[in-house]
Design a protein around this motif. Structure first.
Motif, PDB file in Angstrom:
ATOM      1  N   GLY A 148       0.823  -1.212   0.000  1.00  0.00           N
ATOM      2  CA  GLY A 148       0.000   0.000   0.000  1.00  0.00           C
ATOM      3  C   GLY A 148       0.851   1.254   0.000  1.00  0.00           C
ATOM      4  O   GLY A 148       0.557   2.224  -0.705  1.00  0.00           O
ATOM      5  N   PHE A 149       1.907   1.236   0.781  1.00  0.00           N
ATOM      6  CA  PHE A 149       2.829   2.378   0.828  1.00  0.00           C
ATOM      7  C   PHE A 149       3.523   2.557  -0.517  1.00  0.00           C
ATOM      8  O   PHE A 149       3.651   3.680  -1.017  1.00  0.00           O
ATOM      9  CB  PHE A 149       3.864   2.163   1.937  1.00  0.00           C
ATOM     10  CG  PHE A 149       4.932   3.218   1.977  1.00  0.00           C
ATOM     11  CD1 PHE A 149       4.651   4.497   2.443  1.00  0.00           C
ATOM     12  CD2 PHE A 149       6.223   2.950   1.543  1.00  0.00           C
ATOM     13  CE1 PHE A 149       5.630   5.487   2.481  1.00  0.00           C
ATOM     14  CE2 PHE A 149       7.207   3.924   1.566  1.00  0.00           C
ATOM     15  CZ  PHE A 149       6.908   5.192   2.042  1.00  0.00           C
ATOM     16  N   LEU A 150       3.959   1.450  -1.122  1.00  0.00           N
ATOM     17  CA  LEU A 150       4.649   1.521  -2.408  1.00  0.00           C
ATOM     18  C   LEU A 150       3.723   2.065  -3.494  1.00  0.00           C
ATOM     19  O   LEU A 150       4.139   2.907  -4.306  1.00  0.00           O
ATOM     20  CB  LEU A 150       5.177   0.139  -2.808  1.00  0.00           C
ATOM     21  CG  LEU A 150       5.979   0.071  -4.114  1.00  0.00           C
ATOM     22  CD1 LEU A 150       7.184   1.011  -4.076  1.00  0.00           C
ATOM     23  CD2 LEU A 150       6.431  -1.366  -4.394  1.00  0.00           C
ATOM     24  N   ARG A 151       2.470   1.608  -3.499  1.00  0.00           N
ATOM     25  CA  ARG A 151       1.499   2.141  -4.455  1.00  0.00           C
ATOM     26  C   ARG A 151       1.380   3.655  -4.324  1.00  0.00           C
ATOM     27  O   ARG A 151       1.374   4.386  -5.323  1.00  0.00           O
ATOM     28  CB  ARG A 151       0.119   1.501  -4.231  1.00  0.00           C
ATOM     29  CG  ARG A 151      -0.052   0.117  -4.788  1.00  0.00           C
ATOM     30  CD  ARG A 151      -1.510  -0.293  -4.819  1.00  0.00           C
ATOM     31  NE  ARG A 151      -2.112  -0.330  -3.492  1.00  0.00           N
ATOM     32  CZ  ARG A 151      -2.238  -1.418  -2.748  1.00  0.00           C
ATOM     33  NH1 ARG A 151      -1.768  -2.575  -3.187  1.00  0.00           N
ATOM     34  NH2 ARG A 151      -2.816  -1.360  -1.562  1.00  0.00           N
ATOM     35  N   TYR A 152       1.275   4.114  -3.091  1.00  0.00           N
ATOM     36  CA  TYR A 152       1.103   5.542  -2.837  1.00  0.00           C
ATOM     37  C   TYR A 152       2.331   6.332  -3.312  1.00  0.00           C
ATOM     38  O   TYR A 152       2.194   7.371  -3.963  1.00  0.00           O
ATOM     39  CB  TYR A 152       0.869   5.792  -1.345  1.00  0.00           C
ATOM     40  CG  TYR A 152       0.697   7.249  -0.996  1.00  0.00           C
ATOM     41  CD1 TYR A 152      -0.519   7.894  -1.221  1.00  0.00           C
ATOM     42  CD2 TYR A 152       1.756   7.989  -0.472  1.00  0.00           C
ATOM     43  CE1 TYR A 152      -0.680   9.243  -0.925  1.00  0.00           C
ATOM     44  CE2 TYR A 152       1.606   9.333  -0.176  1.00  0.00           C
ATOM     45  CZ  TYR A 152       0.388   9.947  -0.410  1.00  0.00           C
ATOM     46  OH  TYR A 152       0.237  11.278  -0.121  1.00  0.00           O
ATOM     47  N   VAL A 153       3.510   5.843  -3.006  1.00  0.00           N
ATOM     48  CA  VAL A 153       4.754   6.520  -3.410  1.00  0.00           C
ATOM     49  C   VAL A 153       4.848   6.605  -4.934  1.00  0.00           C
ATOM     50  O   VAL A 153       5.179   7.659  -5.496  1.00  0.00           O
ATOM     51  CB  VAL A 153       5.986   5.796  -2.830  1.00  0.00           C
ATOM     52  CG1 VAL A 153       7.277   6.306  -3.471  1.00  0.00           C
ATOM     53  CG2 VAL A 153       6.047   5.973  -1.318  1.00  0.00           C
TER      54      VAL A 153
END
Length: 259
Positions: A148-153
């Protein structure tokens, strides 16, 4: 269902591949990086004013559905060929962004008779720098532990437009995590450097001036002729951050080579 409204698709084995298609003229097939899917080319739909543009979701990405399977770069190249067969397109320009570029190169090397020209944005024949290698490893780590964090970044790094960012983000949520991881892994270990001489069709390399990946241009200069465009004031995300200039460069190149 959201995934099927007005989105054409075809069956490739047991996988249903979805794609967007628009315009007429020279066909250009756009190949996305891991997990981003066809929505990363939001601004390239403008090119339909001049060309026949096609944006597939590779298996394990976006709306494309089917059983989880082992990712291979040759397998993805075969999906592009299957798309062309389905659309009855004899030859096309293949445009790959980032790791989508290795799929484009593999397609061109495997099916030169189906390739009009190759365009690579942030392209590389293999991962040669430690920084780029580390970026792949980091990506694989975050896919496993903090997707989820990687998607956002990734989504926020591509555009400041909230609507487009949310479109990319929601599309990335559909990615199969195992195949996302494998796409990164295959990209990390892929190499076509010793086959670059086989790219005897027109080749265009596009890089951002701030992108450390642009050092890979040296590899191409040893083995193959190409045209290049360095876009100032941007790093890796040229198709979204500098899309007007990106589209302009593509238009000029394709019209020069294919008209």
């Amino acid at each position: 269902m959201e995934r099927t409204i007005d989105v054409p698709a075809f069956l490739h084995g047991d996988t249903k591949i979805f794609y967007d298609i628009k315009g007429d003229g020279v066909p250009i097939i756009f190949i996305h990086p891991p997990a981003m899917g066809r929505k990363v080319f939001y601004y390239q739909k403008e090119l339909s004013k001049h060309f026949h543009v096609i944006f597939p979701d590779l298996s394990g990405n976006g709306d494309t559905s089917g059983p989880e399977k082992e990712v291979s770069i040759r397998g993805y190249a075969n999906e592009i060929k299957a798309l062309m067969d389905h659309l009855q397109i004899e030859k096309a320009v293949v445009l790959g962004y980032s790791s989508g570029g290795i799929v484009a190169q593999e397609f061109a090397l495997s099916y030169p008779e189906r390739t009009l020209s190759v365009i690579l944005s942030g392209g590389f024949p293999e991962v040669l720098s430690e920084t780029f290698r580390y970026e792949h490893i980091l990506g694989m780590y975050f896919v496993k532990h903090f997707p989820g964090f990687l998607r956002y970044v990734i989504a926020t790094s591509h555009t400041n437009d909230k609507q487009v960012r949310n479109l990319i983000l929601s599309h990335m949520k559909k990615a199969n995590h195992t195949m996302w991881f494998q796409f990164y892994e295959r990209s990390l270990h892929y190499s076509c450097t010793d086959r670059l001489g086989g790219l005897d069709m027109p080749l265009l390399l596009i890089y951002g001036s701030r992108d450390f990946v642009n050092q890979h241009i040296r590899s191409y200069s040893r083995y193959v002729n190409f045209q290049s465009a360095i876009i100032k004031g941007v790093s890796h995300q040229v198709p979204t951050k500098k899309w007007q200039l990106f589209n302009q460069v593509i238009t000029g190149f394709v019209q020069q080579q294919c008209n």
